[in-house]
Structures are given as structure tokens and as C-alpha cells.
Design a protein around this motif. Structure first.
Motif, PDB file in Angstrom:
ATOM      1  N   ASN A  25       0.807  -1.223   0.000  1.00 37.80           N
ATOM      2  CA  ASN A  25       0.000   0.000   0.000  1.00 37.80           C
ATOM      3  C   ASN A  25       0.840   1.274   0.000  1.00 37.80           C
ATOM      4  O   ASN A  25       0.306   2.358  -0.187  1.00 37.80           O
ATOM      5  CB  ASN A  25      -0.942   0.013   1.208  1.00 37.80           C
ATOM      6  N   TYR A  26       2.152   1.142   0.240  1.00 39.84           N
ATOM      7  CA  TYR A  26       3.024   2.316   0.321  1.00 39.84           C
ATOM      8  C   TYR A  26       4.117   2.222  -0.727  1.00 39.84           C
ATOM      9  O   TYR A  26       4.874   1.252  -0.766  1.00 39.84           O
ATOM     10  CB  TYR A  26       3.640   2.440   1.720  1.00 39.84           C
ATOM     11  N   LEU A  27       4.180   3.242  -1.569  1.00 36.74           N
ATOM     12  CA  LEU A  27       5.206   3.323  -2.607  1.00 36.74           C
ATOM     13  C   LEU A  27       6.126   4.503  -2.316  1.00 36.74           C
ATOM     14  O   LEU A  27       5.667   5.573  -1.915  1.00 36.74           O
ATOM     15  CB  LEU A  27       4.570   3.522  -3.981  1.00 36.74           C
ATOM     16  N   PHE A  28       7.399   4.305  -2.573  1.00 38.75           N
ATOM     17  CA  PHE A  28       8.406   5.338  -2.377  1.00 38.75           C
ATOM     18  C   PHE A  28       9.185   5.481  -3.677  1.00 38.75           C
ATOM     19  O   PHE A  28      10.283   4.940  -3.826  1.00 38.75           O
ATOM     20  CB  PHE A  28       9.352   4.951  -1.240  1.00 38.75           C
ATOM     21  N   PRO A  29       8.622   6.180  -4.655  1.00 38.16           N
ATOM     22  CA  PRO A  29       9.270   6.269  -5.965  1.00 38.16           C
ATOM     23  C   PRO A  29      10.523   7.135  -5.938  1.00 38.16           C
ATOM     24  O   PRO A  29      10.666   8.034  -5.104  1.00 38.16           O
ATOM     25  CB  PRO A  29       8.198   6.932  -6.831  1.00 38.16           C
ATOM     26  N   GLN A  30      11.415   6.826  -6.856  1.00 38.55           N
ATOM     27  CA  GLN A  30      12.583   7.678  -7.033  1.00 38.55           C
ATOM     28  C   GLN A  30      12.208   8.841  -7.933  1.00 38.55           C
ATOM     29  O   GLN A  30      11.511   8.661  -8.932  1.00 38.55           O
ATOM     30  CB  GLN A  30      13.722   6.891  -7.665  1.00 38.55           C
ATOM     31  N   ARG A  31      12.679  10.002  -7.573  1.00 39.87           N
ATOM     32  CA  ARG A  31      12.494  11.154  -8.438  1.00 39.87           C
ATOM     33  C   ARG A  31      13.528  11.087  -9.561  1.00 39.87           C
ATOM     34  O   ARG A  31      14.555  10.429  -9.440  1.00 39.87           O
ATOM     35  CB  ARG A  31      12.706  12.461  -7.668  1.00 39.87           C
ATOM     36  N   VAL A  32      13.241  11.795 -10.621  1.00 42.16           N
ATOM     37  CA  VAL A  32      14.202  11.978 -11.705  1.00 42.16           C
ATOM     38  C   VAL A  32      14.772  13.377 -11.495  1.00 42.16           C
ATOM     39  O   VAL A  32      14.023  14.349 -11.345  1.00 42.16           O
ATOM     40  CB  VAL A  32      13.523  11.855 -13.084  1.00 42.16           C
ATOM     41  N   VAL A  33      16.105  13.473 -11.452  1.00 40.59           N
ATOM     42  CA  VAL A  33      16.754  14.751 -11.160  1.00 40.59           C
ATOM     43  C   VAL A  33      17.892  14.978 -12.146  1.00 40.59           C
ATOM     44  O   VAL A  33      18.649  14.044 -12.452  1.00 40.59           O
ATOM     45  CB  VAL A  33      17.314  14.780  -9.713  1.00 40.59           C
ATOM     46  N   SER A  34      18.020  16.204 -12.607  1.00 39.39           N
ATOM     47  CA  SER A  34      19.100  16.543 -13.538  1.00 39.39           C
ATOM     48  C   SER A  34      20.386  16.823 -12.756  1.00 39.39           C
ATOM     49  O   SER A  34      20.979  17.891 -12.824  1.00 39.39           O
ATOM     50  CB  SER A  34      18.713  17.758 -14.403  1.00 39.39           C
TER      51      SER A  34
END
Length: 173
Positions: A25-34
Motif C-alpha cells: 500500500n506504500y510506494l516510495f518512488p525515485q524522483r528523476v533529477v538533472s
């Protein structure tokens, strides 16, 4: 999750991710960063600015913002998880709170706060920015209404364990 640089957002997310591991029920996605990957900083998908711009033009993000000379994006694929009622916990900018709330009606905001002295110390200790960048981060101000309904505040001046416990109390339903 929102808050200024040095508030400890990434540390709180990492601790929550560990404690909620295995709970679908809990997702911790990675951000995309330049920005290039730095093992001392958050886990993220690193891209060049040109790659980021191409991804954004192709609809790869559900939220984007710029801060500190970098571009940040939250993967568009998360919209499906939100539609399924899953909790997606992401370190976002205060500048996109209203946009996120408009696009995703169940957005809940956790504002991480910390004293100026603790924040300055943390920025100095992480040594990933030069002194001028640290001063810029300390001076950065984002205008948004933190009195917004539904904002939960988590003070992160204490120990990491106390901060993680307070953060989990704010996000776990």
C-alpha cells in the motif's frame, strides 16, 4: 512530503521505506533529477538536463519543478497507483503542492520542519554543496499556504528515530 533543504526529508523517507518494506500500500518512488548520483544524497534517477527536457516533453512526469539550478520530476506512472488508492510518498517541492492537489484529489501534505541552526548544521555536514550553495539553500523561500487544510507538520529537530516515528505517525493510516 515538503520542507526546506536540510530538514532531513530524505532520511525520513529512507527510514519509512525500511519500516514499511513489504507493504504494497506504500510506494516510495525515485524522483528523476538533472543531477549526477551522489551516494551521500537521496537515491534518484540521474539524467542530463537535455534528457530531462525530452522526458518532460514526452509526458514522463506527473509533477515537475526547478530548484537550486536543477530539474526534478515525479514519474507519471504513479498516477495509476494513486488511482488504486495506494499511498505514494515522495519528496516534493512546496511550489507544486497546489498543482498536485488539483491533479490528485487525495493528496495529503507532510511539512517537515527544523530549526534554522539544525538545518544549517545538516547542510554543512553533508558537504555536497559549496558554501555559496548552502547559503542559497538556507535563504530559499517558497511561497505557499502552509495553513492549507490537511497539512501535517513533523518536526525533525530531534533524533533520526524520533523523526521517523513522527513521520510514520503522519502518513500511516
Amino acid at each position: 512530503m515538503v520542507g526546506p533543504s536540510g530538514a532531513g526529508k530524505d532520511s525520513l523517507i529512507q527510514g519509512a521505506r525500511q519500516r514499511l518494506a513489504g507493504d504494497p500500500n506504500y510506494l516510495f518512488p525515485q524522483r528523476v533529477v538533472s543531477r549526477p548520483v551522489d551516494p551521500k544524497r537521496e537515491r534518484h534517477e540521474s539524467v542530463t538536463q537535455a534528457e530531462f527536457d525530452a522526458m518532460q516533453a514526452g509526458g514522463a512526469f506527473c509533477l515537475v519543478w526547478k530548484a537550486h539550478g536543477l530539474s526534478y520530476g515525479v514519474p507519471a506512472s504513479l498516477a495509476g497507483a494513486l488511482a488504486q488508492g495506494r499511498s505514494v510518498i515522495v519528496n516534493a517541492s512546496r511550489s507544486v503542492v497546489e498543482e498536485a492537489s488539483a491533479r490528485f484529489p487525495n493528496v495529503e501534505v507532510v511539512q517537515v520542519t527544523v530549526s534554522p541552526a539544525t538545518r544549517a548544521l545538516r547542510l554543512a555536514l553533508r558537504k555536497s554543496e559549496g558554501e555559496q550553495d548552502q547559503r542559497d539553500r538556507l535563504a530559499r523561500s517558497v511561497t505557499w499556504s502552509h495553513e492549507r487544510a490537511g497539512v501535517r507538520e513533523v518536526n525533525n529537530d530531534g533524533s533520526l528515530e524520533d523523526g521517523i516515528a513522527a513521520f510514520l505517525q503522519a502518513v500511516v493510516r
